[in-house]
Design an enzyme around this catalytic site. Structure first.
Site, mmCIF file in Angstrom:
data_model
loop_
_atom_site.group_PDB
_atom_site.id
_atom_site.type_symbol
_atom_site.label_atom_id
_atom_site.label_comp_id
_atom_site.label_asym_id
_atom_site.label_seq_id
_atom_site.Cartn_x
_atom_site.Cartn_y
_atom_site.Cartn_z
ATOM 1 N N GLN A 137 -10.141 -2.621 1.907
ATOM 2 C CA GLN A 137 -9.860 -3.252 3.136
ATOM 3 C C GLN A 137 -9.833 -2.345 4.480
ATOM 4 O O GLN A 137 -9.359 -2.709 5.657
ATOM 5 C CB GLN A 137 -8.596 -3.937 3.102
ATOM 6 C CG GLN A 137 -7.317 -3.066 2.744
ATOM 7 C CD GLN A 137 -6.049 -3.654 2.259
ATOM 8 O OE1 GLN A 137 -5.980 -4.289 1.497
ATOM 9 N NE2 GLN A 137 -4.896 -3.820 3.320
ATOM 10 N N GLU A 163 12.018 -0.093 5.190
ATOM 11 C CA GLU A 163 12.859 -1.226 4.921
ATOM 12 C C GLU A 163 12.242 -2.729 4.907
ATOM 13 O O GLU A 163 12.555 -3.524 4.487
ATOM 14 C CB GLU A 163 14.077 -1.320 5.774
ATOM 15 C CG GLU A 163 15.107 -0.306 5.470
ATOM 16 C CD GLU A 163 15.982 -0.718 4.216
ATOM 17 O OE1 GLU A 163 16.163 -2.147 3.945
ATOM 18 O OE2 GLU A 163 16.172 -0.049 3.308
ATOM 19 N N GLY A 164 11.066 -2.649 5.646
ATOM 20 C CA GLY A 164 10.420 -4.003 5.620
ATOM 21 C C GLY A 164 9.965 -4.402 4.381
ATOM 22 O O GLY A 164 10.295 -5.590 3.701
ATOM 23 N N HIS A 165 9.051 -3.442 3.648
ATOM 24 C CA HIS A 165 8.699 -3.648 1.962
ATOM 25 C C HIS A 165 9.980 -3.881 1.210
ATOM 26 O O HIS A 165 9.990 -4.929 0.706
ATOM 27 C CB HIS A 165 8.151 -2.308 1.467
ATOM 28 C CG HIS A 165 6.844 -1.929 2.164
ATOM 29 N ND1 HIS A 165 6.752 -0.729 3.095
ATOM 30 C CD2 HIS A 165 5.913 -2.393 2.282
ATOM 31 C CE1 HIS A 165 5.407 -0.507 3.468
ATOM 32 N NE2 HIS A 165 4.794 -1.744 2.986
ATOM 33 N N GLN A 225 -2.807 -12.057 8.010
ATOM 34 C CA GLN A 225 -3.163 -11.638 6.355
ATOM 35 C C GLN A 225 -2.643 -13.065 5.698
ATOM 36 O O GLN A 225 -2.887 -13.263 4.468
ATOM 37 C CB GLN A 225 -2.406 -10.546 6.284
ATOM 38 C CG GLN A 225 -2.376 -10.289 4.630
ATOM 39 C CD GLN A 225 -2.139 -8.722 4.634
ATOM 40 O OE1 GLN A 225 -2.871 -7.911 4.444
ATOM 41 N NE2 GLN A 225 -0.666 -8.389 4.090
ATOM 42 N N MET A 250 0.792 -1.204 -0.077
ATOM 43 C CA MET A 250 0.000 -0.026 -0.062
ATOM 44 C C MET A 250 0.936 1.281 0.044
ATOM 45 O O MET A 250 0.419 2.280 0.296
ATOM 46 C CB MET A 250 -0.915 0.035 1.339
ATOM 47 C CG MET A 250 -1.878 -1.065 1.039
ATOM 48 S SD MET A 250 -3.377 -0.917 2.009
ATOM 49 C CE MET A 250 -2.644 -0.521 3.654
ATOM 50 N N GLY A 251 2.058 1.087 -0.334
ATOM 51 C CA GLY A 251 3.044 2.203 -0.432
ATOM 52 C C GLY A 251 3.330 2.899 0.958
ATOM 53 O O GLY A 251 3.347 1.963 1.968
ATOM 54 N N ASP A 279 2.141 -9.087 9.515
ATOM 55 C CA ASP A 279 0.758 -9.219 9.170
ATOM 56 C C ASP A 279 0.135 -10.784 9.045
ATOM 57 O O ASP A 279 -0.100 -11.434 8.165
ATOM 58 C CB ASP A 279 0.323 -8.580 7.926
ATOM 59 C CG ASP A 279 0.504 -7.011 7.884
ATOM 60 O OD1 ASP A 279 -0.343 -6.279 8.696
ATOM 61 O OD2 ASP A 279 1.206 -6.861 7.217
HETATM 62 P P1 AMP Z 1 1.527 -2.891 3.621
HETATM 63 O O1 AMP Z 1 2.151 -1.864 2.696
HETATM 64 O O2 AMP Z 1 1.432 -2.541 4.776
HETATM 65 O O3 AMP Z 1 0.265 -3.639 2.931
HETATM 66 O O4 AMP Z 1 2.317 -4.284 3.518
HETATM 67 C C1 AMP Z 1 2.876 -4.741 2.119
HETATM 68 C C2 AMP Z 1 3.631 -6.189 2.527
HETATM 69 O O5 AMP Z 1 4.775 -5.639 3.199
HETATM 70 C C3 AMP Z 1 2.798 -6.847 3.469
HETATM 71 O O6 AMP Z 1 3.245 -8.310 2.976
HETATM 72 C C4 AMP Z 1 3.420 -6.700 4.823
HETATM 73 O O7 AMP Z 1 3.117 -7.815 5.733
HETATM 74 C C5 AMP Z 1 4.844 -6.293 4.459
HETATM 75 N N1 AMP Z 1 5.252 -5.772 5.629
HETATM 76 C C6 AMP Z 1 4.919 -4.654 6.089
HETATM 77 N N2 AMP Z 1 5.691 -4.262 7.359
HETATM 78 C C7 AMP Z 1 6.729 -5.245 7.304
HETATM 79 C C8 AMP Z 1 7.864 -5.262 8.043
HETATM 80 N N3 AMP Z 1 8.189 -4.451 9.099
HETATM 81 N N4 AMP Z 1 8.499 -6.313 7.874
HETATM 82 C C9 AMP Z 1 8.620 -7.152 6.895
HETATM 83 N N5 AMP Z 1 7.279 -7.082 6.056
HETATM 84 C C10 AMP Z 1 6.701 -5.960 6.349
#
Ligand code: AMP
Length: 290
Positions: free
Chosen positions: A61, A35-37, A158, A30-31, A155
């Site tokens: 959602q 670093e996680g992404h 999810q 979702m942008g 998540d």
């Molecule tokens: P989102 O943009 O929040 O929908 O996240 C997109 C993807 O990145 C999802 O699969 C999340 O679970 C993953 N994600 C978000 N935060 C983290 C994180 N801190 N570490 C690893 N993956 C992450």
């Protein structure tokens, strides 16, 4: 890096890669990337060679209008980070473009029901959330036709819903990646941008509680859900975070309610609010990772 503002032209690009016999990794987001992404993007690149990323703040959602409206958005910044991380395609679109058959009207969208793993915890507190997730993820999979799709363990529930969607479609392979954290232990999240410095400090209590729970599991051999969740609740209360839930589940056998019998495997899951910012996190208690 290719940049496409409409899903059909992104889909054409993906199709051309598959026709050429290439493997394609896919990371839906979702942008407001962090670093996680990017860790998901790098893993996808290492495993597949080519990576496509979607950036779409999916209104289907969100169960709170305010949460949707103030969700951080920075498509140009995201595109720069993705180019540096070795992404090959970034695309976005509007609700109407993703669901042209509905004209963007919610009552005409062919919703995908998310199944039993959507029950309890996030599913209970965010009515309709996982239906929205399952619906967009299935549509994204149909457009991209990835070899593998990458999701974050952060998540947790999810990942169960997405695995179910992939099982029903027959593709892609789902890869679940570890949670990336800030040095303080706070799980990286786009919503962290909305925290004040003081709230960010208090939010670290979530991870502290999870670590104490894991220590109980590992060092004291505790297996009862109620005892394992106690230190998490204590840490949240001390930090004045508003608890939504702190519960245990068997990660391989999802149940809407917390298991009463001693656990053989365990993941501790938390949702809490710092001010109006909702944060979630989780930790496997029975594994040495993250
Ligand atoms: P989102 O943009 O929040 O929908 O996240 C997109 C993807 O990145 C999802 O699969 C999340 O679970 C993953 N994600 C978000 N935060 C983290 C994180 N801190 N570490 C690893 N993956 C992450």
């Amino acid at each position: 890096m290719q940049r496409r503002d409409d899903p059909v032209s992104a889909s054409d690009w993906c199709r051309a890669q598959l026709v050429a016999g290439r493997k394609l990794g896919f990371v839906p987001t979702m942008g407001a990337l962090h670093e996680g992404h990017l860790s998901l993007v790098r893993r996808a690149r290492a495993e597949c060679g080519l990576v496509a990323v979607s950036v779409f703040v999916n209104p289907l959602q969100f169960n709170e209008a305010r949460d949707f409206e103030r969700y951080p958005r920075d498509f140009d910044g995201d595109a720069r980070l993705l180019a540096d991380a070795g992404c090959d395609l970034v695309f976005t679109g509007t609700l109407e473009q993703f669901f042209p058959e509905s004209g963007g009207a919610r009552d005409r969208i062919a919703w995908r029901e998310p199944g039993a793993s959507a029950e309890g915890l996030e599913g209970a507190l965010r009515p309709g959330h996982f239906r929205g997730v399952a619906t967009i993820v299935a549509r994204l999979f149909e457009l991209v036709r990835p070899t593998r799709a990458y999701f974050g363990e952060k998540d947790f529930q999810q990942t169960l819903v997405v695995r179910q969607v992939a099982r029903e479609l027959g593709y892609p392979t789902i890869v679940v990646c570890p949670t990336l954290r800030e040095p303080s232990g706070l799980a990286r999240s786009s919503r962290n941008e909305l925290l004040s410095a003081e709230q960010r400090e208090r939010a670290v209590a979530i991870h502290r509680g999870l670590l104490r729970s894991r220590a109980l599991w590992r060092e004291d051999g505790e297996r009862r859900a109620d005892a394992l969740r106690a230190p998490i609740r204590e840490e949240l209360a001390l930090a004045h975070l508003e608890l939504e839930y702190a519960e245990l589940r068997d990660p391989d056998d999802w149940t809407s309610a917390e298991p009463v019998a001693p656990l053989e495997r365990a993941v501790a899951l938390v949702a809490a609010r710092a001010g109006s910012v909702r944060l979630i996190d989780n930790l496997r208690l029975d594994e040495s990772s993250s």
